[in-house]
Design a protein around this motif. Structure first.
Motif, PDB file in Angstrom:
ATOM      1  N   ALA A 280     -72.223 -34.547 -39.586  1.00 27.06           N
ATOM      2  CA  ALA A 280     -71.643 -33.750 -40.429  1.00 27.06           C
ATOM      3  C   ALA A 280     -70.168 -34.071 -40.914  1.00 27.06           C
ATOM      4  N   ASN A 281     -69.555 -33.653 -42.124  1.00 26.57           N
ATOM      5  CA  ASN A 281     -68.334 -33.925 -42.501  1.00 26.57           C
ATOM      6  C   ASN A 281     -67.554 -33.550 -41.342  1.00 26.57           C
ATOM      7  N   ASN A 282     -66.349 -34.362 -41.178  1.00 26.20           N
ATOM      8  CA  ASN A 282     -65.344 -33.827 -39.981  1.00 26.20           C
ATOM      9  C   ASN A 282     -64.034 -34.357 -40.015  1.00 26.20           C
ATOM     10  N   VAL A 283     -63.117 -33.744 -39.503  1.00 27.55           N
ATOM     11  CA  VAL A 283     -61.635 -34.152 -39.397  1.00 27.55           C
ATOM     12  C   VAL A 283     -61.329 -33.899 -37.979  1.00 27.55           C
ATOM     13  N   PHE A 284     -60.425 -34.659 -37.463  1.00 23.46           N
ATOM     14  CA  PHE A 284     -59.696 -34.811 -36.260  1.00 23.46           C
ATOM     15  C   PHE A 284     -58.270 -34.803 -36.231  1.00 23.46           C
ATOM     16  N   THR A 285     -57.559 -33.847 -35.882  1.00 23.97           N
ATOM     17  CA  THR A 285     -56.217 -33.760 -36.015  1.00 23.97           C
ATOM     18  C   THR A 285     -55.349 -33.467 -34.537  1.00 23.97           C
ATOM     19  N   GLU A 286     -54.315 -34.486 -34.267  1.00 22.29           N
ATOM     20  CA  GLU A 286     -53.495 -34.475 -33.032  1.00 22.29           C
ATOM     21  C   GLU A 286     -52.041 -34.242 -33.621  1.00 22.29           C
ATOM     22  N   VAL A 287     -51.418 -33.592 -32.553  1.00 18.72           N
ATOM     23  CA  VAL A 287     -50.048 -33.481 -32.597  1.00 18.72           C
ATOM     24  C   VAL A 287     -49.472 -33.847 -31.075  1.00 18.72           C
TER      25      VAL A 287
ATOM     26  N   ASN B 273     -54.766 -31.142 -30.018  1.00 19.46           N
ATOM     27  CA  ASN B 273     -55.819 -31.647 -30.828  1.00 19.46           C
ATOM     28  C   ASN B 273     -56.686 -30.725 -31.294  1.00 19.46           C
ATOM     29  N   ASN B 274     -57.522 -30.828 -32.405  1.00 16.44           N
ATOM     30  CA  ASN B 274     -58.646 -30.073 -33.108  1.00 16.44           C
ATOM     31  C   ASN B 274     -59.343 -30.943 -33.806  1.00 16.44           C
ATOM     32  N   ARG B 275     -61.026 -30.664 -33.607  1.00 14.92           N
ATOM     33  CA  ARG B 275     -61.970 -31.199 -34.334  1.00 14.92           C
ATOM     34  C   ARG B 275     -62.548 -30.145 -35.112  1.00 14.92           C
ATOM     35  N   SER B 276     -62.666 -30.227 -36.327  1.00 13.17           N
ATOM     36  CA  SER B 276     -63.481 -29.334 -37.287  1.00 13.17           C
ATOM     37  C   SER B 276     -64.569 -30.206 -37.854  1.00 13.17           C
ATOM     38  N   VAL B 277     -65.634 -29.728 -37.436  1.00 10.88           N
ATOM     39  CA  VAL B 277     -66.842 -30.118 -38.265  1.00 10.88           C
ATOM     40  C   VAL B 277     -67.569 -29.178 -39.087  1.00 10.88           C
ATOM     41  N   MET B 278     -67.745 -29.572 -40.159  1.00 19.28           N
ATOM     42  CA  MET B 278     -68.494 -28.780 -41.482  1.00 19.28           C
ATOM     43  C   MET B 278     -69.760 -28.459 -40.938  1.00 19.28           C
ATOM     44  N   LYS B 279     -70.528 -27.546 -41.588  1.00 16.93           N
ATOM     45  CA  LYS B 279     -71.738 -27.098 -41.490  1.00 16.93           C
ATOM     46  C   LYS B 279     -72.640 -28.272 -41.969  1.00 16.93           C
ATOM     47  N   GLN B 280     -73.612 -28.523 -41.425  1.00 17.58           N
ATOM     48  CA  GLN B 280     -74.458 -29.750 -41.882  1.00 17.58           C
ATOM     49  C   GLN B 280     -75.766 -29.040 -42.316  1.00 17.58           C
TER      50      GLN B 280
ATOM     51  N   TRP C 185     -60.806 -27.123 -29.679  1.00 18.11           N
ATOM     52  CA  TRP C 185     -59.468 -27.510 -29.526  1.00 18.11           C
ATOM     53  C   TRP C 185     -59.305 -28.071 -28.239  1.00 18.11           C
ATOM     54  N   GLY C 186     -58.463 -29.016 -28.028  1.00 21.12           N
ATOM     55  CA  GLY C 186     -58.125 -29.841 -26.817  1.00 21.12           C
ATOM     56  C   GLY C 186     -56.786 -29.870 -26.642  1.00 21.12           C
ATOM     57  N   MET C 187     -56.221 -30.062 -25.422  1.00 20.27           N
ATOM     58  CA  MET C 187     -54.768 -30.641 -25.188  1.00 20.27           C
ATOM     59  C   MET C 187     -54.732 -31.502 -24.007  1.00 20.27           C
ATOM     60  N   GLY C 188     -53.600 -32.210 -23.969  1.00 20.41           N
ATOM     61  CA  GLY C 188     -53.616 -33.377 -22.929  1.00 20.41           C
ATOM     62  C   GLY C 188     -52.006 -33.666 -22.484  1.00 20.41           C
ATOM     63  N   PHE C 189     -52.014 -34.455 -21.240  1.00 20.93           N
ATOM     64  CA  PHE C 189     -50.754 -34.756 -20.960  1.00 20.93           C
ATOM     65  C   PHE C 189     -50.998 -36.354 -20.486  1.00 20.93           C
TER      66      PHE C 189
ATOM     67  N   ASN D 193     -62.565 -28.925 -25.503  1.00 26.48           N
ATOM     68  CA  ASN D 193     -63.322 -27.746 -25.621  1.00 26.48           C
ATOM     69  C   ASN D 193     -62.655 -26.537 -24.744  1.00 26.48           C
ATOM     70  N   LEU D 194     -61.262 -26.646 -25.297  1.00 28.12           N
ATOM     71  CA  LEU D 194     -60.431 -25.619 -24.551  1.00 28.12           C
ATOM     72  C   LEU D 194     -60.802 -24.077 -24.367  1.00 28.12           C
ATOM     73  N   PHE D 195     -61.205 -23.480 -25.608  1.00 25.57           N
ATOM     74  CA  PHE D 195     -61.798 -22.204 -25.427  1.00 25.57           C
ATOM     75  C   PHE D 195     -63.194 -22.040 -25.280  1.00 25.57           C
TER      76      PHE D 195
END
Length: 792
Positions: free
Chosen positions: A684-691, A710-717, A733-737, A756-758
């Motif tokens: 599926a179309n997707n976007v990964f974002t990290e700060v 970070n966040n990975r958003s994946v669209m409906k396929q 959602w995810g996080m790291g150090f 998969n934080l939540f």
């Protein structure tokens, strides 16, 4: 949530104008001891990459902070240092020429030669920081790259929507050969032993032949260690499947020879799901304690290498073995049965059904240096042995369990021999030609009480040529040509038990005979000629582009030509077509790049057209094999595949922002528009974002520390092939150090993250278990520690 990301992007654009004052310039030169400028020296500053100009000059705009710098070029001893940047700074490097005159084949992992193809570079540190249980899943943050998941410990690479036999994986120039066609098992590659890795996006068929339609994952494990003893120890733990593992590497170099050894072991239990029930074939199957039964596994890998490096000759001999064993969820084999998924009290127990795979590999790489050229000789042997074990069962009367290994359902034993020679000739500084010969021989034997794939022998012979012409510092042209000749000899297989079963069910002799002849004797030859032209152009210091046009091909595989049986890995009856032709296609690939003031932006549109794309298509008729459902047949059709990739990186002070997105569109092109379905196994179309934010920039103990979210958003396929299910979209959602700990001579790299934080319940459209309505893994907490020693 979408408003958050829109606001983030707008903030990036706004903050850019304010960020200029907080950016400092780091510049300087890289020269030899004699004062000669070193053109094309590779400089890694933090996570950014730079190359020196013809005058040996480099320049980088960086935010205030602490940076680790690595400088290297072939033929010279590399340097690394750590600096504190608080103002504009000039830093010159003088490299010492290597005593042994290291050649390109031995050190090319750290010098990225200018090329017209799109290449992503990944080192061992990145793979260990992002390790997720397998090689392909550890690379999923990269644009245009996805992983086809098989449980928690295995996966396969997908590049631009193409996977399985359309992505080549090569180690030290030798293409990995296993049962790549199967969606139910992963690569037999140890991700923790990879030293350097390149992902070539776009058709790589000219150099690597069939299987390189989508691209090439090129692994380089031939880095020459520094003098003396060096190595590292890496350990990790994961909560989602109680995984524990470690990897140790050691190397010793003296004068012109060296030796390396690596060992990796890991074990994991049944993995956690964010659900207590699944539904498959109208059965509601409970998931006890939110753990998917019998998905535990283990892996043990070793790797040794010995090498010699002289002025005009270098050679390495690498011997490795990868062993993997993992269970299948009992509901994935045969008719669902609630009693089979009852917990057994041991989450690490591996019961039947399970799979076992061993990949033994020997690779010899030799390089001979002449006055105006080099000769590379790569010889290899691979033995891939894959088995599926399941309690003996038969779907029709008359079949008796084998006397030896009665529960061995499928057994594939593949031997592959390879030989490749490539001559590089430099006519002058602007013209280089490669001419190569490539040969490969395969022998695949089968056993087991079930039948899917016949025994076969195959051979492929190829000649290729690649010429690079550097018209100017701004323009590089590439022309590649390749001719392939392949042949395959498949053994027939007749099933008398199936014949008797069908006759007993009132089928005609003609029908019973046709079904009982599971595969025919087949002997076919194939030829293919292909070409590619590439153009690498730099408009100015900020803008550059890469353009590639060419043809693509892939020879049909044994499974596509001769399969005929129930494939539990795909939950259906699959049938090959012995009359399939080689896939032929045309491709156009563009890469647009912008880099300035810590902005790095890449936009990559591409398009492929196939005259005969091979895929599994529902036949519309039900198979006469019992409990097999609809018959799926390998067929060919015209097809179009296109897409767009976007990657953005930005540094603002201590902040780092990254975005990697992918849009995919494809479909079959048939004479009937109503049958123009999308192609199967399309992500599926997707976007990964990290700060990320840098911490402890003034600390002498904690170096390169960063916390990120970070966040990975994946669209409906919902653009699906026949027989596939619509997969809902999701957001993870995810996080790291991460930090580098340093006490005197003691060093340790520490990486902590939560995926998969939540604990979101979601489905991966290309996952092995997707057809069973089994969601992906739940929340995962992971800690890894790497301790280097010696000269590293």
């Amino acid at each position: 949530m979408k408003f958050f990301w829109i606001g983030l992007c707008l903030s990036l654009l706004t903050l850019n104008s304010f960020a200029q004052d907080s950016n400092f310039e780091l510049s300087g030169t890289v020269t030899s001891q004699t004062g000669d400028a070193l053109d094309g020296a590779y400089i890694k500053i933090g996570d950014q990459y730079f190359w020196t100009s013809e005058e040996g000059f480099y320049s980088a705009k960086l935010a205030e902070g602490t940076y680790q710098i690595e400088v290297s070029i072939i033929g010279f001893t590399s340097l690394d240092t750590v600096i504190q940047l608080q103002q504009d700074k000039r830093l010159d490097f003088v490299l010492v020429q290597s005593v042994n005159g290291l050649d390109e084949v031995m050190l090319e992992g750290h010098q990225h030669k200018k090329t017209s193809q799109q290449v992503l570079y990944v080192d061992n540190e990145y793979l260990q920081d992002q390790f997720s249980g397998s090689l392909a899943s550890s690379l999923e943050k990269l644009p245009g790259f996805n992983a086809m998941q098989i449980g928690s410990g295995a996966s396969k690479p997908i590049i631009r929507g193409l996977g399985l036999n359309r992505v080549a994986v090569a180690e030290n120039g030798v293409k990995q050969e296993g049962q790549q066609w199967g969606a139910d098992h992963g690569l037999e590659i140890d991700a923790l032993q990879v030293e350097d890795l390149e992902i070539i996006k776009g058709v790589g068929s000219i150099a690597y032949g069939s299987d390189a339609l989508g691209g090439v994952v090129r692994i380089k494990n031939n880095k020459v260690p520094e003098d003396g003893l060096s190595g590292s120890v890496y350990t990790f733990a994961k909560s989602v499947n109680n995984s524990l593992g470690g990897s140790a590497q050691i190397a010793y170099k003296k004068n012109d020879w060296f030796v390396k050894g690596k060992l990796t072991g890991l074990t994991f239990g049944d993995y956690n799901l964010p659900t207590d029930q699944i539904s498959y074939l109208n059965f509601d199957i409970p998931i006890y304690d939110e753990q998917l039964k019998n998905t535990a596994g283990k892996e043990l890998d070793w790797y040794t290498q010995i090498g010699v490096v002289k002025d005009r000759f270098s050679s390495t001999l690498s011997v490795s073995n990868v062993y993997q064993k993992s269970g299948f969820f009992p509901g994935s084999h045969g008719i669902p049965d609630v009693s089979r998924v009852q917990p057994d009290g041991d989450t690490r127990n591996i019961e039947e059904p399970f799979q076992r795979a061993t990949h033994f590999k020997v690779i010899s790489n030799s390089n001979f240096v002449f006055e105006n050229g080099e000769l590379d000789v790569d010889l290899s042997f691979q033995k891939n042995h894959r088995q599926e074990w399941s309690l003996f069962h038969t779907h029709y009367a008359g079949q008796q369990a084998p006397e030896i290994n009665p529960n061995l359902e499928l057994d594939f034993d593949l031997d592959t021999y390879g030989a490749k020679t490539t001559y590089h000739h430099d006519f002058d500084k602007r013209n280089e030609t490669q001419i190569g010969l490539d040969a490969q021989w395969k022998n695949n034997e089968i056993q087991g009480f079930n039948f899917l794939l016949p025994e076969y022998h195959s051979a492929n012979y190829a000649i290729f040529a690649i010429h690079e012409f550097e018209a100017s510092k701004q323009n590089l042209w590439t022309l590649g040509l390749r001719f392939d000749y392949g042949k395959i000899d498949m053994e027939g297989y007749y099933d008398p038990n199936l014949y008797e079963f069908l006759i007993g069910n009132n089928q005609s002799e003609e029908t019973a005979t046709a079904y009982a002849q599971r595969s025919q004797d087949l002997n076919r030859d194939f030829t293919s000629f292909n070409a590619r032209v590439g153009w690498d152009h730099r408009f100015n210091e900020q803008f550059s582009s890469k353009v590639n046009l060419g043809t693509a091909f892939r020879l049909p595989t044994a499974i596509e030509l001769g399969a005929n049986g129930i494939h539990h890995g795909s939950f259906r009856h699959e049938q090959g077509d012995p009359n399939l032709n080689p896939e032929q296609g045309f491709m156009a690939d563009v890469s647009l790049n912008y880099a300035e003031n810590s902005w790095n932006i890449n936009l990559s549109p591409y398009a492929y057209f196939f005259s005969n794309y091979i895929f599994l298509r529902p036949s519309g008729t039900f198979s006469l094999l019992p409990h097999s459902g609809q018959l799926y047949s390998y067929t060919e059709s015209e097809a179009l595949l296109t897409g767009l990739e976007l990657k953005i990186d930005k540094e603002i002070g201590r902040w780092h922002f990254g975005v990697a997105g992918e849009y995919l569109y494809n479909q079959q092109l048939t004479s009937s528009r109503s049958r123009n379905y999308p192609l199967p196994f399309t992500p599926a179309n997707n976007v990964f974002t990290e700060v990320g934010y840098q911490l402890f920039t003034d600390s002498k103990v904690l170096k390169a520390s960063e916390v990120n979210i970070n966040n990975r958003s994946v669209m409906k396929q919902d653009r699906i092939a026949q027989g596939e299910d619509i997969t809902p979209g999701y957001s993870l959602w995810g996080m790291g150090f991460q930090t580098k700990l340093k006490f005197d001579d003691f060093k340790a790299n520490i990486n902590f993250r939560i995926d998969n934080l939540f604990n979101t319940k979601y489905f991966n459209h290309t996952s092995f278990y997707r057809r069973l309505q089994i969601p992906e893994m739940g929340r995962n907490i992971q800690l890894s520690i790497k301790i280097p020693f010696g000269q590293s």
